[in-house]
Scaffold this motif. Sequence first.
Motif, PDB file in Angstrom:
ATOM      1  N   ILE A  49      22.209  -9.952 -46.396  1.00  0.00           N
ATOM      2  CA  ILE A  49      22.453  -8.701 -45.739  1.00  0.00           C
ATOM      3  C   ILE A  49      23.807  -8.120 -46.505  1.00  0.00           C
ATOM      4  O   ILE A  49      24.149  -7.091 -46.490  1.00  0.00           O
ATOM      5  N   ILE A  50      24.544  -8.981 -47.265  1.00  0.00           N
ATOM      6  CA  ILE A  50      25.761  -8.512 -48.116  1.00  0.00           C
ATOM      7  C   ILE A  50      25.244  -7.632 -49.042  1.00  0.00           C
ATOM      8  O   ILE A  50      25.880  -6.395 -49.449  1.00  0.00           O
ATOM      9  N   SER A  51      24.170  -7.894 -49.662  1.00  0.00           N
ATOM     10  CA  SER A  51      23.396  -7.335 -50.889  1.00  0.00           C
ATOM     11  C   SER A  51      22.852  -5.900 -50.299  1.00  0.00           C
ATOM     12  O   SER A  51      22.881  -4.948 -50.768  1.00  0.00           O
ATOM     13  N   LEU A  52      22.145  -5.931 -48.986  1.00  0.00           N
ATOM     14  CA  LEU A  52      21.769  -4.758 -48.385  1.00  0.00           C
ATOM     15  C   LEU A  52      22.805  -3.606 -48.275  1.00  0.00           C
ATOM     16  O   LEU A  52      22.793  -2.436 -48.442  1.00  0.00           O
ATOM     17  N   ILE A  53      23.818  -4.123 -47.650  1.00  0.00           N
ATOM     18  CA  ILE A  53      25.007  -3.522 -47.142  1.00  0.00           C
ATOM     19  C   ILE A  53      25.499  -2.587 -48.400  1.00  0.00           C
ATOM     20  O   ILE A  53      25.854  -1.501 -48.495  1.00  0.00           O
ATOM     21  N   GLU A  54      25.620  -3.446 -49.467  1.00  0.00           N
ATOM     22  CA  GLU A  54      26.201  -2.785 -50.768  1.00  0.00           C
ATOM     23  C   GLU A  54      25.494  -1.765 -51.092  1.00  0.00           C
ATOM     24  O   GLU A  54      25.734  -0.827 -51.497  1.00  0.00           O
ATOM     25  N   ALA A  55      24.068  -1.775 -51.193  1.00  0.00           N
ATOM     26  CA  ALA A  55      23.060  -1.037 -51.594  1.00  0.00           C
ATOM     27  C   ALA A  55      23.090   0.264 -50.783  1.00  0.00           C
ATOM     28  O   ALA A  55      23.234   1.156 -51.129  1.00  0.00           O
ATOM     29  N   ILE A  56      23.330  -0.009 -49.288  1.00  0.00           N
ATOM     30  CA  ILE A  56      23.223   1.221 -48.343  1.00  0.00           C
ATOM     31  C   ILE A  56      24.533   2.086 -48.796  1.00  0.00           C
ATOM     32  O   ILE A  56      24.602   3.273 -48.811  1.00  0.00           O
ATOM     33  N   GLU A  57      25.598   1.353 -48.877  1.00  0.00           N
ATOM     34  CA  GLU A  57      26.881   1.987 -49.094  1.00  0.00           C
ATOM     35  C   GLU A  57      26.772   2.781 -50.477  1.00  0.00           C
ATOM     36  O   GLU A  57      27.509   3.849 -50.704  1.00  0.00           O
ATOM     37  N   LYS A  58      26.381   2.233 -51.529  1.00  0.00           N
ATOM     38  CA  LYS A  58      25.984   3.004 -52.648  1.00  0.00           C
ATOM     39  C   LYS A  58      25.311   4.118 -52.653  1.00  0.00           C
ATOM     40  O   LYS A  58      25.705   5.313 -53.027  1.00  0.00           O
ATOM     41  N   TRP A  59      24.193   4.025 -51.764  1.00  0.00           N
ATOM     42  CA  TRP A  59      23.348   5.097 -51.507  1.00  0.00           C
ATOM     43  C   TRP A  59      24.180   6.314 -50.857  1.00  0.00           C
ATOM     44  O   TRP A  59      24.063   7.426 -51.235  1.00  0.00           O
ATOM     45  N   GLU A  60      24.878   6.119 -49.796  1.00  0.00           N
ATOM     46  CA  GLU A  60      25.643   7.003 -48.895  1.00  0.00           C
ATOM     47  C   GLU A  60      26.695   7.477 -49.749  1.00  0.00           C
ATOM     48  O   GLU A  60      27.007   8.862 -49.769  1.00  0.00           O
ATOM     49  N   ALA A  61      27.413   6.827 -50.550  1.00  0.00           N
ATOM     50  CA  ALA A  61      28.292   7.225 -51.594  1.00  0.00           C
ATOM     51  C   ALA A  61      27.785   8.478 -52.637  1.00  0.00           C
ATOM     52  O   ALA A  61      28.504   9.367 -52.692  1.00  0.00           O
ATOM     53  N   ARG A  62      26.647   8.148 -52.980  1.00  0.00           N
ATOM     54  CA  ARG A  62      25.709   9.247 -53.867  1.00  0.00           C
ATOM     55  C   ARG A  62      25.530  10.484 -53.105  1.00  0.00           C
ATOM     56  O   ARG A  62      25.121  11.395 -53.844  1.00  0.00           O
ATOM     57  N   HIS A  63      25.203  10.295 -51.973  1.00  0.00           N
ATOM     58  CA  HIS A  63      24.485  11.177 -50.949  1.00  0.00           C
ATOM     59  C   HIS A  63      25.419  11.977 -49.911  1.00  0.00           C
ATOM     60  O   HIS A  63      24.744  12.805 -48.999  1.00  0.00           O
ATOM     61  N   ASP A  64      26.630  11.631 -49.782  1.00  0.00           N
ATOM     62  CA  ASP A  64      27.444  11.950 -48.850  1.00  0.00           C
ATOM     63  C   ASP A  64      27.678  13.467 -48.622  1.00  0.00           C
ATOM     64  O   ASP A  64      27.925  13.907 -47.599  1.00  0.00           O
ATOM     65  N   ASP A  65      27.237  14.087 -49.619  1.00  0.00           N
ATOM     66  CA  ASP A  65      27.447  15.709 -49.626  1.00  0.00           C
ATOM     67  C   ASP A  65      26.114  16.333 -49.478  1.00  0.00           C
ATOM     68  O   ASP A  65      25.938  17.757 -49.346  1.00  0.00           O
ATOM     69  N   ASP A  66      24.930  15.676 -49.406  1.00  0.00           N
ATOM     70  CA  ASP A  66      23.826  16.424 -49.561  1.00  0.00           C
ATOM     71  C   ASP A  66      23.517  16.591 -47.861  1.00  0.00           C
ATOM     72  O   ASP A  66      23.845  15.921 -46.747  1.00  0.00           O
ATOM     73  N   GLU A  67      22.924  17.998 -47.358  1.00  0.00           N
ATOM     74  CA  GLU A  67      22.562  18.265 -46.208  1.00  0.00           C
ATOM     75  C   GLU A  67      21.358  17.515 -45.742  1.00  0.00           C
ATOM     76  O   GLU A  67      21.320  17.039 -44.507  1.00  0.00           O
ATOM     77  N   ALA A  68      20.553  17.313 -46.591  1.00  0.00           N
ATOM     78  CA  ALA A  68      19.431  16.547 -46.165  1.00  0.00           C
ATOM     79  C   ALA A  68      18.747  15.599 -47.267  1.00  0.00           C
ATOM     80  O   ALA A  68      19.037  16.087 -48.554  1.00  0.00           O
ATOM     81  N   TRP A  69      18.497  14.265 -47.191  1.00  0.00           N
ATOM     82  CA  TRP A  69      18.360  13.421 -48.020  1.00  0.00           C
ATOM     83  C   TRP A  69      16.964  13.105 -48.476  1.00  0.00           C
ATOM     84  O   TRP A  69      16.147  12.602 -48.155  1.00  0.00           O
ATOM     85  N   VAL A  70      16.435  14.649 -48.974  1.00  0.00           N
ATOM     86  CA  VAL A  70      14.907  14.770 -49.467  1.00  0.00           C
ATOM     87  C   VAL A  70      15.025  14.721 -50.842  1.00  0.00           C
ATOM     88  O   VAL A  70      15.945  15.184 -51.571  1.00  0.00           O
TER      89      VAL A  70
END
Length: 70
Positions: A49-70
Amino acid sequence: MFSFLSPSRASEADPKRAIVRCVDDYERAAQRVAELGTPAAGTPEEIEIISLIEAIEKWEARHDDDEAWV
């Protein structure tokens, strides 16, 4: 491609880490976090779960300004 546990640097104590590379990976990772709930300390599930949460947070940090994650 979702590589839940992928080989990482050999110097790390745990040789695997989660990687989120696309929206589908993100959704699967989030679903798995929900499935795991609150695992006991020191268990493989806690490491997962720690590994997954870190990966999710990295994804969100890279895509936080995108209107749609496509």
